[in-house]
Enzyme design. Structure first.
Site, short mmCIF file in Angstrom:
data_model
loop_
_atom_site.label_atom_id
_atom_site.label_comp_id
_atom_site.label_asym_id
_atom_site.label_seq_id
_atom_site.Cartn_x
_atom_site.Cartn_y
_atom_site.Cartn_z
N HIS A 1 2.50 1.30 2.26
CA HIS A 1 2.17 1.95 3.54
C HIS A 1 1.39 3.24 3.36
O HIS A 1 0.73 3.72 4.29
CB HIS A 1 3.46 2.24 4.33
CG HIS A 1 3.29 2.16 5.81
ND1 HIS A 1 2.14 2.58 6.45
CD2 HIS A 1 4.10 1.72 6.80
CE1 HIS A 1 2.27 2.41 7.75
NE2 HIS A 1 3.44 1.88 7.99
N SER A 2 1.43 3.83 2.17
CA SER A 2 0.68 5.06 1.95
C SER A 2 -0.82 4.83 1.98
O SER A 2 -1.60 5.78 2.14
CB SER A 2 1.07 5.70 0.61
OG SER A 2 0.76 4.84 -0.47
#
Length: 510
Positions: free
Chosen positions: A167-168
């Protein structure tokens, strides 16, 4: 905070080296280092190590070599997909993106599957996803994987592709948009998908010289501004209360393993036409219907804990009403506050080296779920519309984003992480509804039958995702089995709720 992703001008850095078998190589003396935004860095905390999944059913047998040949000239042109993260958040080190070499053989995973040993392909996929949730991406490599399963689920599904992305690398909207930028219309292999947009009516823009109507228009605008300030003030108070003490009263008990507990992912394919029929009849949005049938389905699911099945004695119904009334369920929505450039901008970035804004710039929105028994199933849609309309007329997402950013700058990442952890630990559900292509699309020439997004590594025990695609609406649940031991039943209850609401709408129209 946003970053502008661009190709550097000649003379500033050395060019990229492309190898179709090995991927993308960045020369060692090239200065390509960027710090992670605070929002992106938050996804590297041990208790918030979030991975996004995009599950695609493919109509034809999958040719893996096509993806290997296409990735270097498309996906790998995006810096996030050819960079590793350096730094240790546990040691308070700054995290940074550093360009690196991509070995596609380590990112494209094709497990050997013997169809003769599989009793149920659907159950095999479910267990594969569950086992995948037990693992995390190798941080010594760029944080993405592509799993290709030569698995026949139905007549129109000859294989499954699972994108797993940390998700980063970006917010949910950006990542789904990037995935769709890799697809093309099946009917026109050169055209990008058509994504539905919200068109506002032009009636208010027409010239009207009626003084009375102009007066009431201005009164209405003033009232909307007052509501905007009041709703924002109210939402911020609830946000602060949630950080300090306000916790959901939820029957969904979290696993002792917390966010590291694997998720059981199940899905159902709904008719988008049925949802649109309810939307048009109730004068609301598709999002209102999605939220409404979810509230109805959860009410139906939780009522069974009191033995209520719709036909019990009045005292059982009364006991169930009291039980449901004492439940407080909320969802945290991560709202992207960046200007959305659309999939065309991402396609141009990969094909024409154009600039595009990218990054995790998200604010929190806390969405209350209305749980209870209703005599009229249409009340669930009305209640959902009322809540969503109020949230639309609030600046909650912007204020929570800037509050978190200011906390990070003034008090440091440790305090900001505590705030984020308190919010996520006090909320039960993560809910989303994403609009997908209006027509069938192909992924590198492979027609897609369904698209189902999900995630793992989140602290919430229940994730509910809706994803529209062509004439379908995918309902995807990802649950901690400690909280929801029977996710198929919960999924069926949401589907049955849509059918009940659809029947009620038809009766009303007749």
């Amino acid at each position: 905070m946003d970053y502008v992703i661009r190709r550097r001008k000649k003379g500033m850095i050395k060019p990229l080296e492309i190898n179709c078998n090995r991927g993308l190589t960045i020369l060692e003396d090239e200065e390509k280092v960027e710090l992670l935004t605070p929002s992106s860095a938050a996804f590297h905390k041990p208790d918030f190590n979030v991975h996004v999944l995009a599950i695609m059913g493919i109509k034809n047998p999958i040719n893996v070599e096509v993806a290997k040949a296409k990735f270097p000239i498309t996906l790998l042109k995006h810096p996030r997909f050819s960079s590793v993260v350096e730094g240790n958040p546990c040691k308070r080190e700054e995290l940074k993106w550093v360009r690196t070499e991509v070995d596609l053989d380590k990112h494209i995973i094709v497990p050997k599957i013997n169809p003769n040993n599989i009793e149920s392909p659907d159950k095999f996929l479910e267990n594969y996803l569950y086992n995948l949730n037990e693992t995390t991406l190798d941080k010594s490599r760029p944080l993405w994987e592509l799993h290709v399963l030569h698995l026949e689920l139905a007549e129109d599904v000859k294989g499954v592709v699972i994108f797993r992305i940390h998700h980063s690398l970006g917010d949910g909207t950006s990542l789904i948009s990037l995935l769709l930028a890799l697809t093309r219309k099946t009917s026109d292999p050169e055209a990008l998908p058509t994504i539905p947009s919200q068109n506002t009516s032009n009636d208010d823009n027409k010239n009207n010289n009626n003084i009375k109507q102009i007066f009431w228009r201005r009164i209405s605008a003033l009232w909307m501004i007052i509501q905007l300030f009041w709703n924002t003030f109210r939402d911020l108070l609830l946000f602060i209360a949630t950080v300090l003490f306000l916790k959901d009263k939820s029957p969904f008990e979290k696993s002792p393993r917390g966010s590291s507990a694997p998720r059981r992912i199940v899905y159902k394919i709904l008719s988008l036409d049925d949802i649109k029929m309810v939307k048009n009849a109730m004068n609301c949005t598709i999002n209102d219907v999605a939220l409404g049938i979810t509230q109805a389905g959860l009410s139906r699911y939780l009522s069974r804990k009191c033995g209520y099945d719709g036909n019990n004695h009045e005292d059982v119904r009364g006991k169930t009403k009291k039980f449901l009334k004492n439940i407080l369920l909320r969802s945290v929505l991560l709202i992207n506050i960046r200007p959305y450039g659309g999939i065309q901008a991402l396609a141009d970035m990969m094909e024409k080296d154009a600039e595009v804004k990218w990054g995790n710039s998200v604010g929190f929105v806390l969405l209350p779920f209305t749980i209870g028994l209703r005599n009229n199933p249409l009340d669930y849609i009305k209640e959902a519309k009322k809540v969503v309309d109020r949230k639309k007329n609030s600046l909650e997402a912007f204020f929570t984003f800037y509050m978190t950013d200011i906390t990070m700058k003034l008090l440091g990442s440790k305090v900001a992480n505590i705030v984020s952890k308190r919010i996520n630990s006090n909320i039960t559900i993560c809910f989303s509804n994403v609009a997908g292509p209006l027509e069938e699309v192909s992924f590198y020439g492979h027609p897609i039958t369904f698209l189902a997004p999900s995630a793992h590594g989140v602290p919430h025990p229940v994730l509910i995702n809706f994803q529209s695609y062509s004439n379908k609406m995918m309902l995807v649940l990802a649950v901690d089995e400690h909280a929801v031991p029977d996710p198929h039943q919960m999924c069926d209850d949401i589907v049955d709720s849509l059918n009940l609401i659809k029947t009620a709408v038809k009766s009303q129209l007749n």
